[in-house]
Scaffold this motif. Structure first.
Motif, mmCIF file in Angstrom:
data_model
loop_
_atom_site.group_PDB
_atom_site.id
_atom_site.type_symbol
_atom_site.label_atom_id
_atom_site.label_comp_id
_atom_site.label_asym_id
_atom_site.label_seq_id
_atom_site.Cartn_x
_atom_site.Cartn_y
_atom_site.Cartn_z
ATOM 1 N N GLY A 149 0.795 -1.220 0.000
ATOM 2 C CA GLY A 149 0.000 0.000 0.000
ATOM 3 C C GLY A 149 0.822 1.263 0.000
ATOM 4 O O GLY A 149 0.370 2.325 0.466
ATOM 5 N N SER A 150 2.036 1.202 -0.538
ATOM 6 C CA SER A 150 2.905 2.377 -0.568
ATOM 7 C C SER A 150 2.256 3.513 -1.353
ATOM 8 O O SER A 150 1.661 3.302 -2.412
ATOM 9 N N ALA A 200 -3.453 0.155 -13.289
ATOM 10 C CA ALA A 200 -4.620 -0.665 -12.939
ATOM 11 C C ALA A 200 -4.786 -0.784 -11.432
ATOM 12 O O ALA A 200 -5.901 -0.907 -10.924
ATOM 13 N N MET A 201 -3.671 -0.740 -10.697
ATOM 14 C CA MET A 201 -3.712 -0.870 -9.246
ATOM 15 C C MET A 201 -3.947 0.457 -8.534
ATOM 16 O O MET A 201 -3.844 0.538 -7.304
ATOM 17 N N VAL A 227 -3.396 7.293 -6.328
ATOM 18 C CA VAL A 227 -4.375 8.375 -6.384
ATOM 19 C C VAL A 227 -5.821 7.864 -6.377
ATOM 20 O O VAL A 227 -6.750 8.652 -6.242
ATOM 21 N N ARG A 228 -6.020 6.548 -6.556
ATOM 22 C CA ARG A 228 -7.387 6.029 -6.639
ATOM 23 C C ARG A 228 -7.397 4.565 -6.210
ATOM 24 O O ARG A 228 -6.343 3.950 -6.010
#
Length: 264
Positions: A149-150, A200-201, A227-228
Protein backbone atom coordinates in the motif's frame (compact mmCIF):
# COMPACT_ATOMS: atom_id res chain seq x y z
CA UNK A 1 20.05 21.78 -7.87
CA UNK A 2 18.59 20.26 -4.68
CA UNK A 3 22.22 19.61 -3.71
CA UNK A 4 24.08 22.77 -4.78
CA UNK A 5 27.30 22.64 -6.76
CA UNK A 6 28.95 25.23 -4.55
CA UNK A 7 30.03 24.78 -0.94
CA UNK A 8 31.04 22.05 1.46
CA UNK A 9 28.92 18.92 1.74
CA UNK A 10 29.95 16.03 3.98
CA UNK A 11 28.04 13.44 1.95
CA UNK A 12 29.26 14.51 -1.49
CA UNK A 13 32.81 14.71 -0.19
CA UNK A 14 32.54 11.29 1.50
CA UNK A 15 31.53 9.60 -1.78
CA UNK A 16 34.15 11.48 -3.79
CA UNK A 17 31.85 13.69 -5.83
CA UNK A 18 33.25 16.88 -4.30
CA UNK A 19 36.81 17.63 -3.25
CA UNK A 20 37.88 19.01 0.11
CA UNK A 21 37.27 22.56 -1.18
CA UNK A 22 33.59 21.81 -1.86
CA UNK A 23 34.00 21.69 -5.65
CA UNK A 24 32.44 19.01 -7.85
CA UNK A 25 35.26 16.95 -9.33
CA UNK A 26 35.37 17.15 -13.17
CA UNK A 27 35.19 13.34 -13.45
CA UNK A 28 32.07 13.27 -11.23
CA UNK A 29 29.97 15.87 -13.03
CA UNK A 30 27.71 13.22 -14.62
CA UNK A 31 27.17 11.49 -11.27
CA UNK A 32 26.42 14.84 -9.63
CA UNK A 33 23.79 15.61 -12.27
CA UNK A 34 22.32 12.11 -11.93
CA UNK A 35 21.89 12.51 -8.17
CA UNK A 36 20.21 15.88 -8.51
CA UNK A 37 17.98 14.69 -11.35
CA UNK A 38 16.85 11.76 -9.21
CA UNK A 39 16.07 13.97 -6.22
CA UNK A 40 14.18 16.41 -8.45
CA UNK A 41 11.96 13.58 -9.70
CA UNK A 42 11.33 11.96 -6.32
CA UNK A 43 11.16 14.88 -3.90
CA UNK A 44 7.72 16.09 -5.15
CA UNK A 45 6.26 12.75 -4.01
CA UNK A 46 7.08 13.65 -0.39
CA UNK A 47 4.45 15.72 1.49
CA UNK A 48 5.49 19.25 2.43
CA UNK A 49 4.73 18.79 6.12
CA UNK A 50 4.22 15.09 6.93
CA UNK A 51 2.54 14.34 10.25
CA UNK A 52 4.92 11.45 11.00
CA UNK A 53 8.30 10.20 9.80
CA UNK A 54 8.38 9.18 6.13
CA UNK A 55 9.13 5.48 5.67
CA UNK A 56 11.29 4.75 2.62
CA UNK A 57 12.23 1.26 1.43
CA UNK A 58 15.08 0.92 -1.08
CA UNK A 59 14.89 -2.51 -2.76
CA UNK A 60 18.14 -3.83 -4.19
CA UNK A 61 19.87 -0.76 -2.80
CA UNK A 62 23.43 -1.54 -3.93
CA UNK A 63 25.74 1.29 -2.85
CA UNK A 64 22.61 3.43 -2.25
CA UNK A 65 24.25 6.74 -3.16
CA UNK A 66 21.01 8.08 -4.63
CA UNK A 67 19.05 7.07 -1.55
CA UNK A 68 21.67 8.57 0.77
CA UNK A 69 21.31 11.78 -1.23
CA UNK A 70 17.51 11.75 -0.97
CA UNK A 71 17.71 11.24 2.80
CA UNK A 72 20.27 14.06 2.97
CA UNK A 73 17.89 16.51 1.27
CA UNK A 74 14.84 15.44 3.28
CA UNK A 75 16.50 15.31 6.69
CA UNK A 76 18.96 18.17 6.43
CA UNK A 77 17.53 20.61 3.87
CA UNK A 78 13.78 20.13 4.34
CA UNK A 79 14.01 19.08 8.01
CA UNK A 80 11.63 16.16 7.39
CA UNK A 81 11.90 13.12 9.62
CA UNK A 82 12.60 10.09 7.44
CA UNK A 83 13.42 6.47 8.10
CA UNK A 84 15.20 4.78 5.20
CA UNK A 85 15.70 1.03 4.96
CA UNK A 86 17.95 -0.41 2.26
CA UNK A 87 17.96 -4.10 1.41
CA UNK A 88 20.23 -6.05 -0.92
CA UNK A 89 21.25 -9.69 -1.18
CA UNK A 90 24.91 -8.67 -1.53
CA UNK A 91 26.41 -8.60 1.96
CA UNK A 92 29.48 -6.67 0.82
CA UNK A 93 27.54 -3.67 -0.49
CA UNK A 94 25.36 -3.63 2.64
CA UNK A 95 28.47 -3.51 4.81
CA UNK A 96 29.78 -0.58 2.75
CA UNK A 97 26.45 1.25 3.21
CA UNK A 98 26.68 0.76 6.96
CA UNK A 99 30.24 2.11 7.00
CA UNK A 100 29.20 5.22 5.05
CA UNK A 101 26.16 5.76 7.29
CA UNK A 102 28.28 5.53 10.41
CA UNK A 103 30.95 7.79 8.93
CA UNK A 104 28.31 10.43 8.27
CA UNK A 105 26.61 9.87 11.62
CA UNK A 106 23.15 9.62 10.04
CA UNK A 107 20.87 7.59 12.30
CA UNK A 108 17.80 7.53 10.04
CA UNK A 109 19.16 4.82 7.75
CA UNK A 110 19.18 1.04 8.25
CA UNK A 111 20.55 -1.63 5.92
CA UNK A 112 19.84 -5.37 5.80
CA UNK A 113 21.00 -8.34 3.75
CA UNK A 114 17.77 -9.70 2.29
CA UNK A 115 16.01 -10.84 -0.88
CA UNK A 116 13.37 -8.38 -2.07
CA UNK A 117 10.58 -10.92 -2.28
CA UNK A 118 11.23 -12.36 1.16
CA UNK A 119 11.72 -9.13 3.08
CA UNK A 120 8.89 -7.87 5.28
CA UNK A 121 9.33 -4.23 6.35
CA UNK A 122 8.80 -3.38 10.00
CA UNK A 123 6.69 -0.36 9.00
CA UNK A 124 4.48 0.09 5.94
CA UNK A 125 6.49 2.10 3.38
CA UNK A 126 5.35 5.47 2.08
CA UNK A 127 7.85 5.31 -0.77
CA UNK A 128 9.40 2.23 -2.38
CA UNK A 129 12.50 2.67 -4.53
CA UNK A 130 14.12 0.27 -6.97
CA UNK A 131 17.13 1.82 -8.66
CA UNK A 132 18.76 -0.37 -11.30
CA UNK A 133 17.75 -3.67 -9.71
CA UNK A 134 18.43 -6.36 -12.29
CA UNK A 135 15.75 -8.10 -14.34
CA UNK A 136 12.65 -9.26 -12.41
CA UNK A 137 13.99 -7.72 -9.17
CA UNK A 138 12.39 -4.51 -10.43
CA UNK A 139 9.05 -6.32 -10.68
CA UNK A 140 9.54 -7.70 -7.16
CA UNK A 141 10.11 -4.19 -5.82
CA UNK A 142 7.08 -2.77 -7.62
CA UNK A 143 4.89 -5.60 -6.33
CA UNK A 144 6.30 -5.12 -2.83
CA UNK A 145 5.24 -1.48 -2.93
CA UNK A 146 1.79 -2.14 -4.36
CA UNK A 147 0.95 -4.96 -1.95
CA UNK A 148 2.22 -2.92 1.02
CA UNK A 149 0.00 0.00 0.00
CA UNK A 150 2.91 2.38 -0.57
CA UNK A 151 1.81 5.89 -1.50
CA UNK A 152 4.56 6.17 -4.12
CA UNK A 153 6.81 3.82 -6.09
CA UNK A 154 9.85 4.83 -8.11
CA UNK A 155 11.73 2.31 -10.25
CA UNK A 156 14.66 2.74 -12.62
CA UNK A 157 14.92 -0.62 -14.42
CA UNK A 158 18.27 -2.16 -15.27
CA UNK A 159 19.01 -5.22 -17.40
CA UNK A 160 15.83 -7.19 -18.02
CA UNK A 161 15.58 -10.45 -19.90
CA UNK A 162 12.14 -11.75 -19.02
CA UNK A 163 10.48 -11.28 -22.43
CA UNK A 164 13.49 -11.36 -24.76
CA UNK A 165 12.96 -14.95 -25.89
CA UNK A 166 9.20 -15.10 -25.34
CA UNK A 167 7.87 -12.46 -27.71
CA UNK A 168 6.73 -13.77 -31.10
CA UNK A 169 4.86 -12.03 -33.88
CA UNK A 170 4.66 -12.47 -37.64
CA UNK A 171 3.90 -8.76 -37.97
CA UNK A 172 7.12 -7.89 -36.12
CA UNK A 173 9.30 -10.59 -37.70
CA UNK A 174 11.53 -7.97 -39.35
CA UNK A 175 12.27 -6.50 -35.92
CA UNK A 176 12.61 -9.72 -33.96
CA UNK A 177 15.20 -11.29 -36.24
CA UNK A 178 17.77 -8.74 -35.08
CA UNK A 179 19.01 -9.39 -31.56
CA UNK A 180 19.54 -5.78 -30.53
CA UNK A 181 16.13 -4.70 -31.86
CA UNK A 182 14.43 -7.67 -30.17
CA UNK A 183 16.15 -6.70 -26.91
CA UNK A 184 15.06 -3.07 -27.09
CA UNK A 185 11.49 -3.98 -28.02
CA UNK A 186 11.33 -6.48 -25.14
CA UNK A 187 12.60 -3.81 -22.74
CA UNK A 188 9.90 -1.39 -23.90
CA UNK A 189 7.19 -4.02 -23.56
CA UNK A 190 8.38 -5.04 -20.08
CA UNK A 191 8.20 -1.48 -18.81
CA UNK A 192 4.85 -0.92 -20.55
CA UNK A 193 3.37 -3.90 -18.71
CA UNK A 194 4.75 -2.53 -15.44
CA UNK A 195 3.29 0.92 -16.06
CA UNK A 196 -0.13 -0.47 -17.02
CA UNK A 197 -0.19 -2.80 -14.00
CA UNK A 198 0.58 0.13 -11.70
CA UNK A 199 -2.15 2.20 -13.34
CA UNK A 200 -4.62 -0.66 -12.94
CA UNK A 201 -3.71 -0.87 -9.25
CA UNK A 202 -4.65 2.77 -8.69
CA UNK A 203 -1.38 4.57 -9.34
CA UNK A 204 -0.94 7.60 -11.55
CA UNK A 205 2.10 6.44 -13.49
CA UNK A 206 4.65 8.28 -15.59
CA UNK A 207 7.53 6.89 -17.62
CA UNK A 208 10.16 9.61 -17.78
CA UNK A 209 13.79 10.18 -18.71
CA UNK A 210 15.90 9.72 -15.59
CA UNK A 211 18.91 11.71 -16.80
CA UNK A 212 20.23 12.53 -20.23
CA UNK A 213 21.10 9.50 -22.32
CA UNK A 214 24.53 11.10 -22.71
CA UNK A 215 25.16 10.43 -19.01
CA UNK A 216 23.95 6.82 -18.83
CA UNK A 217 22.00 4.40 -21.07
CA UNK A 218 19.99 3.36 -17.99
CA UNK A 219 17.94 6.53 -18.16
CA UNK A 220 14.33 5.39 -17.88
CA UNK A 221 12.34 5.83 -14.68
CA UNK A 222 8.83 4.73 -13.66
CA UNK A 223 7.25 7.15 -11.19
CA UNK A 224 3.93 6.11 -9.65
CA UNK A 225 1.71 7.79 -7.06
CA UNK A 226 -1.39 6.20 -5.49
CA UNK A 227 -4.37 8.38 -6.38
CA UNK A 228 -7.39 6.03 -6.64
CA UNK A 229 -8.73 2.60 -5.81
CA UNK A 230 -7.57 -0.31 -8.03
CA UNK A 231 -9.58 -1.15 -11.13
CA UNK A 232 -8.72 1.32 -13.91
CA UNK A 233 -10.75 -0.14 -16.79
CA UNK A 234 -8.68 1.46 -19.56
CA UNK A 235 -5.40 0.20 -18.13
CA UNK A 236 -6.79 -3.30 -17.68
CA UNK A 237 -8.13 -3.39 -21.24
CA UNK A 238 -4.81 -2.18 -22.69
CA UNK A 239 -2.85 -4.61 -20.53
CA UNK A 240 -4.99 -7.56 -21.65
CA UNK A 241 -4.78 -6.59 -25.32
CA UNK A 242 -1.01 -6.26 -25.20
CA UNK A 243 -0.66 -9.53 -23.33
CA UNK A 244 -2.86 -11.37 -25.84
CA UNK A 245 -1.05 -9.93 -28.85
CA UNK A 246 2.36 -11.09 -27.63
CA UNK A 247 1.12 -14.27 -25.88
CA UNK A 248 3.19 -13.62 -22.75
CA UNK A 249 2.75 -13.83 -18.98
CA UNK A 250 4.52 -10.78 -17.54
CA UNK A 251 6.35 -11.28 -14.24
CA UNK A 252 4.63 -8.29 -12.63
CA UNK A 253 1.24 -10.00 -12.97
CA UNK A 254 2.35 -13.13 -11.18
CA UNK A 255 4.02 -11.17 -8.40
CA UNK A 256 0.91 -9.07 -7.78
CA UNK A 257 -1.05 -12.33 -7.54
CA UNK A 258 -4.76 -12.53 -6.88
CA UNK A 259 -5.00 -8.85 -5.99
CA UNK A 260 -4.34 -8.08 -9.67
CA UNK A 261 -6.10 -11.06 -11.23
CA UNK A 262 -9.37 -10.23 -9.46
CA UNK A 263 -9.44 -6.88 -11.27
CA UNK A 264 -9.72 -8.65 -14.61
Amino acid sequence: YPLPAEGQDDFLEAVGIKNERGEVRPSMQAKFRQINSFIGLVEPLIPETPERPIEILDCGCGSAYLTFALYHVLAHARKIRANVTGIDKNREVIEKCVVLRDRLGWDGLAFHVAEIGAYEPAAAPDLVLSLHACDAATDEAIAKGVLAGSRAIVAAPCCQHELHHKIKSTQFAAVLRHGILRERLADILTDTFRALALQAMGYRTQVVEFVSADATPKNLLLRAEKVREPGDADALREYAALKDFWSVEPAIEGLLGQKFKRLG
